[in-house]
Design a protein around this motif. Structure first.
Motif, PDB file in Angstrom:
ATOM      1  N   ARG A 288      30.995  50.425  51.707  1.00 45.65           N
ATOM      2  CA  ARG A 288      29.772  50.041  50.997  1.00 45.65           C
ATOM      3  C   ARG A 288      30.156  49.184  49.801  1.00 45.65           C
ATOM      4  NH1 ARG A 288      27.396  52.682  46.866  1.00 45.65           N
ATOM      5  NH2 ARG A 288      28.526  54.595  47.339  1.00 45.65           N
ATOM      6  N   PRO A 289      29.574  47.965  49.710  1.00 45.43           N
ATOM      7  CA  PRO A 289      29.939  47.056  48.619  1.00 45.43           C
ATOM      8  C   PRO A 289      29.627  47.669  47.266  1.00 45.43           C
ATOM      9  CG  PRO A 289      28.699  45.913  50.316  1.00 45.43           C
ATOM     10  CD  PRO A 289      28.587  47.369  50.622  1.00 45.43           C
ATOM     11  N   ALA A 290      30.534  47.406  46.330  1.00 43.44           N
ATOM     12  CA  ALA A 290      30.300  47.874  44.960  1.00 43.44           C
ATOM     13  C   ALA A 290      29.339  46.928  44.267  1.00 43.44           C
ATOM     14  CB  ALA A 290      31.621  47.928  44.201  1.00 43.44           C
ATOM     15  N   ALA A 291      28.568  47.470  43.337  1.00 47.71           N
ATOM     16  CA  ALA A 291      27.613  46.631  42.577  1.00 47.71           C
ATOM     17  C   ALA A 291      28.377  45.646  41.724  1.00 47.71           C
ATOM     18  CB  ALA A 291      26.727  47.511  41.702  1.00 47.71           C
ATOM     19  N   THR A 292      27.896  44.403  41.701  1.00 55.61           N
ATOM     20  CA  THR A 292      28.568  43.346  40.944  1.00 55.61           C
ATOM     21  C   THR A 292      27.862  43.128  39.628  1.00 55.61           C
ATOM     22  OG1 THR A 292      29.193  42.277  43.002  1.00 55.61           O
ATOM     23  CG2 THR A 292      29.310  40.947  40.985  1.00 55.61           C
ATOM     24  N   ASN A 293      28.603  43.295  38.548  1.00 50.81           N
ATOM     25  CA  ASN A 293      28.048  43.043  37.210  1.00 50.81           C
ATOM     26  C   ASN A 293      28.387  41.628  36.802  1.00 50.81           C
ATOM     27  OD1 ASN A 293      27.089  45.688  36.914  1.00 50.81           O
ATOM     28  ND2 ASN A 293      29.148  46.395  36.284  1.00 50.81           N
ATOM     29  N   VAL A 294      27.368  40.854  36.616  1.00 51.63           N
ATOM     30  CA  VAL A 294      27.567  39.458  36.223  1.00 51.63           C
ATOM     31  C   VAL A 294      27.554  39.371  34.710  1.00 51.63           C
ATOM     32  CG1 VAL A 294      26.692  37.107  36.385  1.00 51.63           C
ATOM     33  CG2 VAL A 294      26.439  38.686  38.308  1.00 51.63           C
ATOM     34  N   SER A 295      28.603  38.805  34.190  1.00 52.80           N
ATOM     35  CA  SER A 295      28.706  38.664  32.737  1.00 52.80           C
ATOM     36  C   SER A 295      27.630  37.728  32.227  1.00 52.80           C
ATOM     37  CB  SER A 295      30.090  38.114  32.374  1.00 52.80           C
ATOM     38  OG  SER A 295      30.132  37.830  31.007  1.00 52.80           O
ATOM     39  N   PRO A 353      33.358  37.165  43.504  1.00 49.27           N
ATOM     40  CA  PRO A 353      33.325  38.458  42.815  1.00 49.27           C
ATOM     41  C   PRO A 353      34.102  39.530  43.591  1.00 49.27           C
ATOM     42  CG  PRO A 353      31.136  37.473  42.911  1.00 49.27           C
ATOM     43  CD  PRO A 353      32.000  36.661  43.812  1.00 49.27           C
ATOM     44  N   LEU A 354      34.819  40.400  42.858  1.00 49.48           N
ATOM     45  CA  LEU A 354      35.504  41.530  43.475  1.00 49.48           C
ATOM     46  C   LEU A 354      34.487  42.443  44.142  1.00 49.48           C
ATOM     47  CD1 LEU A 354      38.192  42.471  40.784  1.00 49.48           C
ATOM     48  CD2 LEU A 354      38.607  41.500  43.052  1.00 49.48           C
ATOM     49  N   GLY A 355      34.847  42.975  45.303  1.00 50.04           N
ATOM     50  CA  GLY A 355      33.965  43.866  46.042  1.00 50.04           C
ATOM     51  C   GLY A 355      33.104  43.146  47.047  1.00 50.04           C
ATOM     52  N   SER A 356      33.141  41.809  47.038  1.00 48.13           N
ATOM     53  CA  SER A 356      32.313  41.054  47.984  1.00 48.13           C
ATOM     54  C   SER A 356      32.868  41.197  49.400  1.00 48.13           C
ATOM     55  CB  SER A 356      32.295  39.574  47.598  1.00 48.13           C
ATOM     56  OG  SER A 356      31.749  39.392  46.313  1.00 48.13           O
ATOM     57  N   ARG A 357      31.938  41.240  50.372  1.00 41.92           N
ATOM     58  CA  ARG A 357      32.323  41.135  51.771  1.00 41.92           C
ATOM     59  C   ARG A 357      32.328  39.665  52.124  1.00 41.92           C
ATOM     60  NH1 ARG A 357      28.847  42.718  55.278  1.00 41.92           N
ATOM     61  NH2 ARG A 357      30.299  43.117  56.981  1.00 41.92           N
TER      62      ARG A 357
END
Length: 404
Positions: A288-295, A353-357
């Motif tokens: 399951r992809p992790a939520a991406t926090n955009v700065s 982004p890290l965590g992206s598929r």
């Protein structure tokens, strides 16, 4: 008739008065001469091979006596005193007739004539300096007989190592096999000897008896359990959960072991017997992809590049969990040591982004789960199980699509 009778009478008187006395005198003289002849003979005792014979003789010498008695003396016979010795009264003569003996000494054959009484005397005559370990057959005390066969073998020392014992032995054997038989050294079916049994031996030979045996050795060994990974959409990407602990198995390995003088020289596996099967360890791997926090400092352009469906052309290289300086744990916590076949790429988080598929051309669907010091901008590093695969991948331009 009267006249005839008168003529005969004188003849008869002549015989009586003249002839008969003469004949009687001659006979008397002959008897006296014979008596004198006989009484003047010398008495000689001859010992022939130990048996005494007494004779009366007028022979002048021992040789004359032998001829007189028609005794044939051969060159090898021993006559004491010698044949040229004058005969004297009451003389004792020893005559030992020679016997032919066939002698084999250390393999060399010859024929000798001897007057020796026994083997010991003959050995002395032959100037053989024997020792007690030598082989003399028949024995030293055996009487000499005509056409006897005599064998002499000189003994020598041989070093024997057998059953953990080293000893120096005297022998007259010619081969290793003969030596071991004489020393009552028995061999097992698997035993071997150095030198070989048929080899000839001498004083420089060292004989080693190597005891060989085959035994069966059963060794219990543990069987490591395997690790199986399963994707789990309920777990966040990069997280793992042990679903089932692994257990080791046990097997009995049957070996045929060859021992030489008690020491192992070889071991061959005959069969493997399973006592307990091993159980795999099952690990769930989150997808399951992790939520991406955009700065907030990201520009609108950067935010749009990370959006789903975005396709980029990047330079792709490959790496393994065992690369130089690598720990095997990604920047997002994925343990690549336990997940060699997991599809993970290293990215520049400012681009992907890290965590992206993502989907990488020629690689497949993967997780952007790692970073790298050399991964900047439009570059990625794909994870592969082995260094060989990393070399085959090389460096190439590929298209990457961000799936979510």
């Amino acid at each position: 008739m009267e006249a005839n009778r008168l003529r005969i009478l004188p003849v008869n008187g002549f015989w009586k008065k003249v002839v008969l006395p003469v004949i009687s005198l001659i006979l008397f003289i002959s008897v006296i001469a014979y008596a004198v002849h006989e009484t003047t003979k010398a008495t000689v005792t001859v010992s022939i091979d130990g048996e005494d014979v007494t004779v009366q003789t007028h022979a002048s010498t021992v040789a004359d006596l032998m001829r007189e008695q028609e005794w044939n003396v051969h060159d090898y016979d021993h006559v004491e005193p010698g044949l040229d010795t004058d005969i004297t009264g009451n003389m004792n003569i020893t005559w030992d007739t020679a016997k032919q003996v066939f002698v084999t000494a250390n393999g060399h054959e010859r024929s000798v004539w001897t007057t020796a009484e026994n083997v010991k005397q003959l050995i002395h005559e032959l100037d053989i300096d024997y020792k007690k370990q030598d082989l003399i057959k028949p024995g030293l005390d055996e009487d000499i007989s005509d056409e006897m066969n005599l064998t002499y073998e000189s003994a020598f020392r041989v070093e024997l190592t057998s059953d953990g014992e080293q000893q120096e032995l005297w022998t007259t054997s010619t081969t290793v096999a003969d030596f071991l038989e004489r020393e009552n050294v028995s061999l097992g079916e698997l035993d071997r000897v150095e030198p070989a049994l048929e080899e000839r031996i001498d004083e420089e030979t060292d004989i080693q008896v190597i005891r060989v045996e085959k035994v069966t050795d059963v060794v219990e060994e543990t069987v490591a359990f395997g690790t199986v990974t399963r994707k789990d959409d309920d777990l966040a990407n990069g997280n793992e959960k042990v679903v089932q602990e692994g257990t080791e198995g046990r097997v009995n390995k049957h070996y045929e072991v060859v021992l030489e003088n008690g020491k192992e020289v070889s071991r061959e596996l005959l069969r493997t017997e399973t006592i307990k099967e091993s159980t795999d360890k099952i690990v769930a791997v989150g997808t399951r992809p992790a939520a991406t926090n955009v700065s907030r400092s990201q520009s609108p352009t950067q935010s749009s590049e990370a959006q789903s469906g975005r396709t980029l052309t990047v330079t792709a290289t490959a790496y393994t969990a065992q690369c130089s300086g690598c720990s095997g744990i990604t920047a997002t916590g994925i343990n690549l040591n336990n997940n060699r076949n997991m599809k993970v790429i290293a990215v520049d988080p400012s681009v992907i982004p890290l965590g992206s598929r993502v989907h990488v051309e020629g690689y497949g669907t993967a997780i952007a789960g790692d970073t790298g010091g050399a991964i900047r901008g439009q570059k990625i590093d794909v994870h592969v199980p082995t260094k060989a695969e990393a070399k085959r991948w090389g460096r190439k331009q590929v298209k990457i699509t961000i799936l979510n």
